[in-house]
Write a protein that holds these residues in place. Structure first.
Motif, mmCIF file in Angstrom:
data_model
loop_
_atom_site.group_PDB
_atom_site.id
_atom_site.type_symbol
_atom_site.label_atom_id
_atom_site.label_comp_id
_atom_site.label_asym_id
_atom_site.label_seq_id
_atom_site.Cartn_x
_atom_site.Cartn_y
_atom_site.Cartn_z
ATOM 1 N N ALA A 1 -43.434 -93.993 12.023
ATOM 2 C CA ALA A 1 -42.525 -94.332 13.118
ATOM 3 C C ALA A 1 -43.212 -94.141 14.467
ATOM 4 O O ALA A 1 -43.083 -94.984 15.361
ATOM 5 C CB ALA A 1 -41.265 -93.476 13.025
ATOM 6 N N LEU A 2 -43.941 -93.060 14.608
ATOM 7 C CA LEU A 2 -44.598 -92.790 15.883
ATOM 8 C C LEU A 2 -45.585 -93.907 16.229
ATOM 9 O O LEU A 2 -45.573 -94.445 17.344
ATOM 10 C CB LEU A 2 -45.328 -91.437 15.824
ATOM 11 N N HIS A 3 -46.434 -94.251 15.282
ATOM 12 C CA HIS A 3 -47.421 -95.294 15.552
ATOM 13 C C HIS A 3 -46.739 -96.636 15.815
ATOM 14 O O HIS A 3 -47.161 -97.402 16.686
ATOM 15 C CB HIS A 3 -48.389 -95.406 14.371
ATOM 16 N N THR A 4 -45.692 -96.922 15.058
ATOM 17 C CA THR A 4 -45.016 -98.208 15.219
ATOM 18 C C THR A 4 -44.333 -98.294 16.580
ATOM 19 O O THR A 4 -44.397 -99.337 17.252
ATOM 20 C CB THR A 4 -43.994 -98.403 14.089
ATOM 21 N N PRO B 1 -46.621 -100.136 3.320
ATOM 22 C CA PRO B 1 -45.677 -100.894 2.499
ATOM 23 C C PRO B 1 -44.523 -101.386 3.358
ATOM 24 O O PRO B 1 -43.736 -100.591 3.879
ATOM 25 C CB PRO B 1 -45.219 -99.885 1.448
ATOM 26 N N GLY B 2 -44.425 -102.716 3.475
ATOM 27 C CA GLY B 2 -43.475 -103.314 4.400
ATOM 28 C C GLY B 2 -42.037 -102.862 4.234
ATOM 29 O O GLY B 2 -41.451 -102.309 5.168
ATOM 30 N N PRO B 3 -41.438 -103.085 3.074
ATOM 31 C CA PRO B 3 -40.005 -102.771 2.937
ATOM 32 C C PRO B 3 -39.683 -101.309 3.211
ATOM 33 O O PRO B 3 -38.612 -100.991 3.712
ATOM 34 C CB PRO B 3 -39.712 -103.136 1.480
ATOM 35 N N TYR B 4 -40.621 -100.447 2.875
ATOM 36 C CA TYR B 4 -40.351 -99.021 3.090
ATOM 37 C C TYR B 4 -40.425 -98.669 4.565
ATOM 38 O O TYR B 4 -39.629 -97.859 5.071
ATOM 39 C CB TYR B 4 -41.334 -98.175 2.293
ATOM 40 N N LEU B 5 -41.380 -99.291 5.271
ATOM 41 C CA LEU B 5 -41.426 -99.050 6.719
ATOM 42 C C LEU B 5 -40.129 -99.509 7.365
ATOM 43 O O LEU B 5 -39.574 -98.834 8.240
ATOM 44 C CB LEU B 5 -42.608 -99.789 7.349
ATOM 45 N N VAL B 6 -39.631 -100.671 6.931
ATOM 46 C CA VAL B 6 -38.376 -101.182 7.493
ATOM 47 C C VAL B 6 -37.252 -100.176 7.298
ATOM 48 O O VAL B 6 -36.408 -99.977 8.168
ATOM 49 C CB VAL B 6 -38.022 -102.535 6.842
ATOM 50 N N LYS B 7 -37.278 -99.522 6.140
ATOM 51 C CA LYS B 7 -36.261 -98.499 5.870
ATOM 52 C C LYS B 7 -36.293 -97.411 6.934
ATOM 53 O O LYS B 7 -35.241 -96.940 7.390
ATOM 54 C CB LYS B 7 -36.513 -97.913 4.496
ATOM 55 N N GLN B 8 -37.488 -97.015 7.331
ATOM 56 C CA GLN B 8 -37.603 -95.980 8.362
ATOM 57 C C GLN B 8 -37.154 -96.539 9.719
ATOM 58 O O GLN B 8 -36.505 -95.837 10.505
ATOM 59 C CB GLN B 8 -39.045 -95.488 8.465
ATOM 60 N N LEU B 9 -37.529 -97.783 9.985
ATOM 61 C CA LEU B 9 -37.171 -98.377 11.279
ATOM 62 C C LEU B 9 -35.651 -98.509 11.388
ATOM 63 O O LEU B 9 -35.091 -98.425 12.485
ATOM 64 C CB LEU B 9 -37.846 -99.745 11.433
ATOM 65 N N ALA C 1 -30.468 -94.328 15.161
ATOM 66 C CA ALA C 1 -30.585 -93.238 16.125
ATOM 67 C C ALA C 1 -30.617 -93.758 17.566
ATOM 68 O O ALA C 1 -30.642 -92.972 18.499
ATOM 69 C CB ALA C 1 -31.834 -92.415 15.837
ATOM 70 N N GLY C 2 -30.658 -95.086 17.718
ATOM 71 C CA GLY C 2 -30.637 -95.629 19.075
ATOM 72 C C GLY C 2 -31.995 -95.726 19.730
ATOM 73 O O GLY C 2 -32.081 -95.976 20.938
ATOM 74 N N LEU C 3 -33.064 -95.544 18.969
ATOM 75 C CA LEU C 3 -34.408 -95.666 19.545
ATOM 76 C C LEU C 3 -34.892 -97.104 19.511
ATOM 77 O O LEU C 3 -35.637 -97.538 20.382
ATOM 78 C CB LEU C 3 -35.393 -94.770 18.795
ATOM 79 N N LEU C 4 -34.488 -97.845 18.484
ATOM 80 C CA LEU C 4 -34.867 -99.246 18.347
ATOM 81 C C LEU C 4 -33.609 -100.108 18.376
ATOM 82 O O LEU C 4 -32.499 -99.630 18.136
ATOM 83 C CB LEU C 4 -35.601 -99.488 17.023
ATOM 84 N N ALA C 5 -33.812 -101.390 18.673
ATOM 85 C CA ALA C 5 -32.747 -102.379 18.547
ATOM 86 C C ALA C 5 -33.246 -103.460 17.609
ATOM 87 O O ALA C 5 -34.399 -103.890 17.711
ATOM 88 C CB ALA C 5 -32.389 -102.971 19.913
ATOM 89 N N SER C 6 -32.412 -103.845 16.647
ATOM 90 C CA SER C 6 -32.824 -104.853 15.678
ATOM 91 C C SER C 6 -32.124 -106.154 15.987
ATOM 92 O O SER C 6 -30.937 -106.160 16.339
ATOM 93 C CB SER C 6 -32.477 -104.390 14.262
ATOM 94 N N ARG D 1 -37.233 -104.179 18.452
ATOM 95 C CA ARG D 1 -37.791 -103.932 19.784
ATOM 96 C C ARG D 1 -37.297 -102.592 20.275
ATOM 97 O O ARG D 1 -36.284 -102.062 19.792
ATOM 98 C CB ARG D 1 -37.381 -105.053 20.758
ATOM 99 N N LEU D 2 -38.031 -102.016 21.237
ATOM 100 C CA LEU D 2 -37.669 -100.708 21.766
ATOM 101 C C LEU D 2 -36.313 -100.781 22.458
ATOM 102 O O LEU D 2 -36.025 -101.729 23.202
ATOM 103 C CB LEU D 2 -38.725 -100.231 22.763
ATOM 104 N N ALA D 3 -35.473 -99.801 22.201
ATOM 105 C CA ALA D 3 -34.162 -99.763 22.832
ATOM 106 C C ALA D 3 -34.224 -99.141 24.229
ATOM 107 O O ALA D 3 -33.335 -99.362 25.043
ATOM 108 C CB ALA D 3 -33.169 -98.993 21.970
ATOM 109 N N ARG D 4 -35.261 -98.363 24.482
ATOM 110 C CA ARG D 4 -35.445 -97.772 25.810
ATOM 111 C C ARG D 4 -36.925 -97.456 25.988
ATOM 112 O O ARG D 4 -37.667 -97.393 24.994
ATOM 113 C CB ARG D 4 -34.593 -96.514 25.973
ATOM 114 N N PRO D 5 -37.387 -97.295 27.225
ATOM 115 C CA PRO D 5 -38.827 -97.070 27.457
ATOM 116 C C PRO D 5 -39.314 -95.808 26.764
ATOM 117 O O PRO D 5 -38.562 -94.838 26.598
ATOM 118 C CB PRO D 5 -38.927 -96.955 28.982
#
Lengths: 155, 155
Positions: free
Chosen positions: A10-13, A37-45, A51-56, A65-69
């Motif tokens: 998550a941090l790197h992404t 592994p793609g599908p598993y990363l998506v699970k984390q995203l 949590a409001g960190l990303l917007a899908s 995309r990032l939900a906030r800077p």
DNA sequence: GGCTTACTACTCGGATACTGCTTGTCCGAGTTCAGGGGG
DNA sequence: CCCCCTGAACTCGGACAAGCAGTATCCGAGTAGTAAGCC
């Protein structure tokens, strides 16, 4: 006492999304950037999204995309989004069980062992909350070649 | 990111050994005091023995006793003895994998993400090392009834 | 009566099953874009 | 030529297996204490 791989991913992404900028990026693309592994990363995203960190954004040309800077995202935010808010040390109140529990009434105050561990855990949380992703990215950007490679990987 | 139950068990057991004092106490007796599964607690105590926190004496009237005063045992000693010295955050160096790794040579310095997490983890270790079991016991002894009940449970 | 010796009972120690969580994968619901047909 | 509609492809989202560490348990090796036998 091991942290999930998802935290590292998550941090790197999140840092990659900031480096690339622009519109949303699909989970598969984000995974290929680091050979994950793609599908598993998506699970984390998805957890980061909840949590409001990303917007899908769904549909073609969609993604995350990032939900906030990133200057407003701390390491603690990411850790809690992935790991949940469960404490590191869970007190089972064993002091109230067994023979000791039978011989003495339950003590009034909180368990001193729990309190001591809680203090240490609070130090960890404060140290995580004191660092934002922008701080980490400033460290990465000392070598401009890295950001260049990341942007190239998403073309 | 959850700590093993063994840490809680070990902390309470070490404190009990100090409260009772005297000769060695068998693992089964120590387990009954808190209603814990005996053989499994012994497994944890063996790790404390290997770490040099406890000394085990075999044979009848044997058991475990403190290898040094609790004023010289920190929370970090106990956590490391039970959990091992594995770091909380393990960096898989994913920054060197996938498309990014193919496009750019491996960066020279350490991973900034790892460094940031390592700083937070160091804060936890320092907070654990700053507290000894004697500090915790002083907190417990505010209520004399507790120590009394513990001593009674081992008669 | 005192000493030696063999036995017994109790301890730790490591090797062995079982459970829950992390890890990894798959398929379905929803949405946007593009192309074709109609006005 | 412009607008609307239908279809398809691509996305996220949650439900479904496999592997591994934590959890729990058992049996064997070793030792001290004890009791009996011998001197």
């Amino acid at each position: 006492m091991r942290m999930t791989k998802g935290v590292e991913w998550a941090l790197h992404t999140l840092l990659n999304l900031d480096t690339v900028g622009g519109g949303p990026i699909g989970g598969a693309t984000l995974a290929e950037a680091h050979g994950l592994p793609g599908p598993y990363l998506v699970k984390q995203l998805q957890q980061l999204t909840r949590a409001g960190l990303l917007a899908s954004v769904p549909g073609p040309r969609g993604g995350f995309r990032l939900a906030r800077p990133i200057s407003e995202i701390t390491l603690l935010d990411v850790v809690e989004a992935i790991e949940g808010d469960a404490l590191l040390f869970h007190c089972s109140e064993i002091r109230c069980g067994g023979r000791i529990g039978e011989l003495a009434p339950p003590p009034a105050g909180p368990c001193p062992v729990k309190s001591a561990m809680r203090r240490a855990e609070e130090a960890l949380r404060e140290a995580l909350a004191a660092q934002t992703l922008a701080d980490v990215k400033a460290d990465i950007d000392r070598d401009p070649a890295i950001g260049q490679a990341i942007r190239a990987a998403f073309d």
